[in-house]
Design a protein around this motif. Structure first.
Motif, PDB file in Angstrom:
ATOM      1  N   ILE A  91       0.848  -1.197   0.000  1.00 65.25           N
ATOM      2  CA  ILE A  91       0.000   0.000   0.000  1.00 65.25           C
ATOM      3  C   ILE A  91       0.883   1.247   0.000  1.00 65.25           C
ATOM      4  CG2 ILE A  91      -1.746   1.291   1.296  1.00 65.25           C
ATOM      5  CD1 ILE A  91      -2.752  -1.546   2.230  1.00 65.25           C
ATOM      6  N   PHE A  92       1.984   1.210   0.747  1.00 64.48           N
ATOM      7  CA  PHE A  92       2.916   2.347   0.752  1.00 64.48           C
ATOM      8  C   PHE A  92       3.475   2.590  -0.649  1.00 64.48           C
ATOM      9  CE2 PHE A  92       4.157   1.796   5.528  1.00 64.48           C
ATOM     10  CZ  PHE A  92       2.929   2.302   5.903  1.00 64.48           C
ATOM     11  N   VAL A  93       3.787   1.533  -1.391  1.00 63.94           N
ATOM     12  CA  VAL A  93       4.280   1.680  -2.767  1.00 63.94           C
ATOM     13  C   VAL A  93       3.209   2.348  -3.628  1.00 63.94           C
ATOM     14  CG1 VAL A  93       4.966   0.402  -4.843  1.00 63.94           C
ATOM     15  CG2 VAL A  93       5.942  -0.211  -2.622  1.00 63.94           C
ATOM     16  N   MET A  94       1.954   1.955  -3.452  1.00 61.02           N
ATOM     17  CA  MET A  94       0.856   2.565  -4.212  1.00 61.02           C
ATOM     18  C   MET A  94       0.683   4.040  -3.830  1.00 61.02           C
ATOM     19  SD  MET A  94      -2.067  -0.356  -4.260  1.00 61.02           S
ATOM     20  CE  MET A  94      -1.588  -2.046  -4.021  1.00 61.02           C
ATOM     21  N   ILE A  95       0.862   4.373  -2.561  1.00 66.88           N
ATOM     22  CA  ILE A  95       0.796   5.771  -2.112  1.00 66.88           C
ATOM     23  C   ILE A  95       1.925   6.565  -2.763  1.00 66.88           C
ATOM     24  CG2 ILE A  95       1.085   7.305  -0.110  1.00 66.88           C
ATOM     25  CD1 ILE A  95      -0.364   5.061   1.551  1.00 66.88           C
ATOM     26  N   ASP A  96       3.133   5.999  -2.769  1.00 60.49           N
ATOM     27  CA  ASP A  96       4.273   6.669  -3.411  1.00 60.49           C
ATOM     28  C   ASP A  96       3.967   6.963  -4.876  1.00 60.49           C
ATOM     29  OD1 ASP A  96       5.700   6.383  -1.023  1.00 60.49           O
ATOM     30  OD2 ASP A  96       6.891   4.677  -1.742  1.00 60.49           O
ATOM     31  N   HIS A  97       3.412   5.978  -5.562  1.00 62.81           N
ATOM     32  CA  HIS A  97       3.089   6.129  -6.985  1.00 62.81           C
ATOM     33  C   HIS A  97       2.057   7.233  -7.187  1.00 62.81           C
ATOM     34  CE1 HIS A  97       2.453   5.059 -11.153  1.00 62.81           C
ATOM     35  NE2 HIS A  97       1.160   4.873 -10.920  1.00 62.81           N
ATOM     36  N   SER A  98       1.028   7.254  -6.358  1.00 61.38           N
ATOM     37  CA  SER A  98      -0.013   8.272  -6.474  1.00 61.38           C
ATOM     38  C   SER A  98       0.572   9.667  -6.252  1.00 61.38           C
ATOM     39  CB  SER A  98      -1.122   7.994  -5.449  1.00 61.38           C
ATOM     40  OG  SER A  98      -2.150   8.949  -5.539  1.00 61.38           O
ATOM     41  N   TYR A  99       1.351   9.805  -5.205  1.00 59.30           N
ATOM     42  CA  TYR A  99       1.986  11.089  -4.885  1.00 59.30           C
ATOM     43  C   TYR A  99       2.881  11.542  -6.046  1.00 59.30           C
ATOM     44  CZ  TYR A  99       5.099  14.367  -2.446  1.00 59.30           C
ATOM     45  OH  TYR A  99       5.835  15.476  -2.078  1.00 59.30           O
ATOM     46  N   ASP A 100       3.716  10.616  -6.546  1.00 58.78           N
ATOM     47  CA  ASP A 100       4.624  10.958  -7.647  1.00 58.78           C
ATOM     48  C   ASP A 100       3.862  11.371  -8.902  1.00 58.78           C
ATOM     49  OD1 ASP A 100       6.760  10.363  -5.979  1.00 58.78           O
ATOM     50  OD2 ASP A 100       7.137   8.384  -6.875  1.00 58.78           O
ATOM     51  N   MET A 101       2.759  10.688  -9.191  1.00 52.04           N
ATOM     52  CA  MET A 101       1.963  11.040 -10.375  1.00 52.04           C
ATOM     53  C   MET A 101       1.401  12.451 -10.261  1.00 52.04           C
ATOM     54  SD  MET A 101      -0.006   7.783 -11.896  1.00 52.04           S
ATOM     55  CE  MET A 101      -0.518   8.867 -13.205  1.00 52.04           C
ATOM     56  N   VAL A 102       0.925  12.802  -9.068  1.00 49.11           N
ATOM     57  CA  VAL A 102       0.355  14.138  -8.866  1.00 49.11           C
ATOM     58  C   VAL A 102       1.455  15.191  -8.955  1.00 49.11           C
ATOM     59  CG1 VAL A 102      -0.809  15.643  -7.215  1.00 49.11           C
ATOM     60  CG2 VAL A 102      -1.652  13.314  -7.594  1.00 49.11           C
ATOM     61  N   VAL A 103       2.577  14.951  -8.275  1.00 49.27           N
ATOM     62  CA  VAL A 103       3.666  15.930  -8.264  1.00 49.27           C
ATOM     63  C   VAL A 103       4.217  16.155  -9.675  1.00 49.27           C
ATOM     64  CG1 VAL A 103       6.020  16.381  -7.450  1.00 49.27           C
ATOM     65  CG2 VAL A 103       4.277  15.609  -5.839  1.00 49.27           C
ATOM     66  N   LYS A 104       4.390  15.086 -10.441  1.00 44.98           N
ATOM     67  CA  LYS A 104       4.984  15.249 -11.777  1.00 44.98           C
ATOM     68  C   LYS A 104       4.082  16.051 -12.710  1.00 44.98           C
ATOM     69  CE  LYS A 104       3.579  11.276 -14.487  1.00 44.98           C
ATOM     70  NZ  LYS A 104       3.902  10.042 -15.121  1.00 44.98           N
ATOM     71  N   ASN A 105       2.795  16.138 -12.409  1.00 44.16           N
ATOM     72  CA  ASN A 105       1.875  16.908 -13.243  1.00 44.16           C
ATOM     73  C   ASN A 105       1.639  18.331 -12.737  1.00 44.16           C
ATOM     74  OD1 ASN A 105       1.254  15.067 -15.368  1.00 44.16           O
ATOM     75  ND2 ASN A 105       0.168  13.841 -13.867  1.00 44.16           N
ATOM     76  N   LEU A 106       2.311  18.699 -11.658  1.00 42.84           N
ATOM     77  CA  LEU A 106       2.213  20.070 -11.166  1.00 42.84           C
ATOM     78  C   LEU A 106       3.023  20.993 -12.061  1.00 42.84           C
ATOM     79  CD1 LEU A 106       2.749  19.483  -7.334  1.00 42.84           C
ATOM     80  CD2 LEU A 106       0.584  20.073  -8.457  1.00 42.84           C
ATOM     81  N   PRO A 107       2.660  22.263 -12.093  1.00 44.50           N
ATOM     82  CA  PRO A 107       3.499  23.221 -12.823  1.00 44.50           C
ATOM     83  C   PRO A 107       4.919  23.216 -12.255  1.00 44.50           C
ATOM     84  CG  PRO A 107       1.416  24.224 -12.190  1.00 44.50           C
ATOM     85  CD  PRO A 107       1.479  22.880 -11.513  1.00 44.50           C
ATOM     86  N   LYS A 108       5.881  23.496 -13.110  1.00 42.13           N
ATOM     87  CA  LYS A 108       7.296  23.421 -12.730  1.00 42.13           C
ATOM     88  C   LYS A 108       7.605  24.238 -11.475  1.00 42.13           C
ATOM     89  CE  LYS A 108      11.947  24.108 -14.501  1.00 42.13           C
ATOM     90  NZ  LYS A 108      12.774  24.593 -15.596  1.00 42.13           N
ATOM     91  N   ASN A 109       7.038  25.445 -11.374  1.00 45.05           N
ATOM     92  CA  ASN A 109       7.343  26.286 -10.203  1.00 45.05           C
ATOM     93  C   ASN A 109       6.868  25.624  -8.903  1.00 45.05           C
ATOM     94  OD1 ASN A 109       4.636  26.791 -11.010  1.00 45.05           O
ATOM     95  ND2 ASN A 109       4.645  28.746  -9.926  1.00 45.05           N
ATOM     96  N   LEU A 110       5.741  24.912  -8.930  1.00 47.32           N
ATOM     97  CA  LEU A 110       5.272  24.217  -7.727  1.00 47.32           C
ATOM     98  C   LEU A 110       6.123  22.989  -7.439  1.00 47.32           C
ATOM     99  CD1 LEU A 110       1.386  24.436  -8.061  1.00 47.32           C
ATOM    100  CD2 LEU A 110       2.875  25.720  -6.526  1.00 47.32           C
ATOM    101  N   ARG A 111       6.500  22.251  -8.476  1.00 45.87           N
ATOM    102  CA  ARG A 111       7.378  21.084  -8.288  1.00 45.87           C
ATOM    103  C   ARG A 111       8.687  21.509  -7.634  1.00 45.87           C
ATOM    104  NH1 ARG A 111       6.183  19.844 -13.641  1.00 45.87           N
ATOM    105  NH2 ARG A 111       8.319  20.298 -14.227  1.00 45.87           N
TER     106      ARG A 111
END
Length: 116
Positions: A91-111
């Motif tokens: 479940i932690f791996v799935m949480i990591d994946h979800s978080y990474d997917m959201v962060v990678k789609n943020l605008p560059k300045n927010l990332r």
């Protein structure tokens, strides 16, 4: 359940919110959801996590308690029943994946502000 909430909140920039009332607990990064936690529904808790569509489909095929996202875009979100049948580490791996997917789609300045 507490371990899962704590794990989500340990992510850089993660905040908790209740935009829909007392349930679900929504965990966000930069204002974008990456986890929704429904506690004690029908004797089990559930977590919705964002997921790459191909990985999402594979997880659903491999695990009986991983289903298309409840009240979410079924292509991009999974609902995982937290009944103990999946190891917490998975479940932690799935949480990591979800978080990474959201962060990678943020605008560059927010990332760059998050710098995870």
């Amino acid at each position: 359940m507490d371990n899962i909430i704590e794990y989500c909140l340990m992510k850089t920039g993660a905040t908790k919110d209740y935009p829909f009332g007392p349930d679900p607990l929504v965990i966000k990064v930069a204002g974008k959801m990456f986890a929704l936690i429904f506690e004690n529904k029908e004797n089990y808790s559930y977590i919705n996590l964002k997921c790459d569509p191909m990985i999402a489909e594979n997880l659903r095929e491999q695990h009986e308690n991983v289903r298309p996202g409840y009240h979410m875009n079924k292509k991009h979100w999974n609902t995982i029943t937290l009944d103990g049948s999946l190891p917490e580490s998975d479940i932690f791996v799935m949480i990591d994946h979800s978080y990474d997917m959201v962060v990678k789609n943020l605008p560059k300045n927010l990332r760059e502000l998050i710098q995870y």
